[in-house]
Design an enzyme around this catalytic site. Structure first.
Site, PDB file in Angstrom:
ATOM      1  N   VAL A  44       1.393   0.581   1.421  1.00  0.00           N
ATOM      2  CA  VAL A  44       0.844   1.643   0.950  1.00  0.00           C
ATOM      3  C   VAL A  44       1.412   2.567   0.051  1.00  0.00           C
ATOM      4  O   VAL A  44       0.823   3.067  -0.886  1.00  0.00           O
ATOM      5  CB  VAL A  44       0.285   2.530   2.328  1.00  0.00           C
ATOM      6  CG1 VAL A  44      -0.539   3.700   1.942  1.00  0.00           C
ATOM      7  CG2 VAL A  44      -0.269   1.553   3.472  1.00  0.00           C
ATOM      8  N   CYS A  45       2.812   2.775   0.103  1.00  0.00           N
ATOM      9  CA  CYS A  45       3.283   3.723  -0.779  1.00  0.00           C
ATOM     10  C   CYS A  45       3.234   3.578  -2.243  1.00  0.00           C
ATOM     11  O   CYS A  45       2.926   4.373  -3.059  1.00  0.00           O
ATOM     12  CB  CYS A  45       4.932   3.605  -0.388  1.00  0.00           C
ATOM     13  SG  CYS A  45       5.119   4.105   1.302  1.00  0.00           S
ATOM     14  N   PRO A  46       3.327   2.241  -2.654  1.00  0.00           N
ATOM     15  CA  PRO A  46       3.206   2.354  -4.218  1.00  0.00           C
ATOM     16  C   PRO A  46       1.873   2.441  -4.756  1.00  0.00           C
ATOM     17  O   PRO A  46       1.535   2.662  -5.732  1.00  0.00           O
ATOM     18  CB  PRO A  46       3.732   0.670  -4.529  1.00  0.00           C
ATOM     19  CG  PRO A  46       3.551  -0.175  -3.194  1.00  0.00           C
ATOM     20  CD  PRO A  46       3.888   1.135  -2.142  1.00  0.00           C
TER      21      PRO A  46
END
Length: 176
Positions: free
Chosen positions: A50-52
């Site tokens: 999810v982070c990128p």
């Protein structure tokens, strides 16, 4: 937990600011951010899923934040070396226009009160900080849910009006 009305803590941390050899790292401090609005957002860990998507979305909206005279700083508890490796490995992160702050000691995330209990990684936390360093907005998502950068821009616009904005206010509408 630090919240609305609190001063954002003073800090000095290393951040990845470039992929150019010899210019990859820079110290970032609260004093360097003061005088402008700042968006400070945390993600749990590098090399995740999810982070990128969030980091790339903040980067895609960088000019919109810049038009509002706002700094963007992204952060996690990973080291600057892990940040650099991730930027080099992920094509969506190669052209970032904002610093990736390394809170390896977890001192800033602990002071903010945003560490997840079990793994001691930061929750997906977003702060909107005014030019004097006071927190005007904080939101925290569970580790598995990404945030909405358009909503963060809308909130920044609302705060920058200096007025009262009604429910569902959008930029360009009247304030109360």
């Amino acid at each position: 937990m630090k919240t609305v009305g609190d001063k954002f803590p003073d800090f000095e941390k290393t951040a990845v600011v470039s992929l150019e050899p010899g210019k990859e790292f820079e110290k970032v401090t609260l004093d360097k951010l003061k005088g402008k609005w700042s968006i400070f957002f945390w993600w749990p860990m590098d090399f995740t899923f999810v982070c990128p998507t969030e980091i790339a979305s903040f980067n895609d909206h960088f000019e919109e934040f810049n038009k509002r005279d706002a700094n963007i700083v992204g952060a996690s508890v990973d080291s600057q070396y892990v940040h650099l490796a991730w930027r080099n490995a992920d094509p969506n992160l190669k052209e970032l226009k904002f610093p990736m702050l390394a809170d390896t000691s977890k001192s800033l995330s602990e002071e903010l009160g945003i560490l997840e209990e079990g793994n001691k990684v930061a929750y997906r936390t977003t702060y909107i900080i005014d030019p004097e360093g006071t927190i005007q907005h904080v939101s925290i998502n569970a580790l598995n849910v990404g945030r909405n950068v358009d909503e963060i821009l809308r909130l920044l616009d609302a705060f920058q009006t200096g007025g009262l904005t009604p429910c569902n206010w959008e930029p360009g509408q009247n304030t109360l």
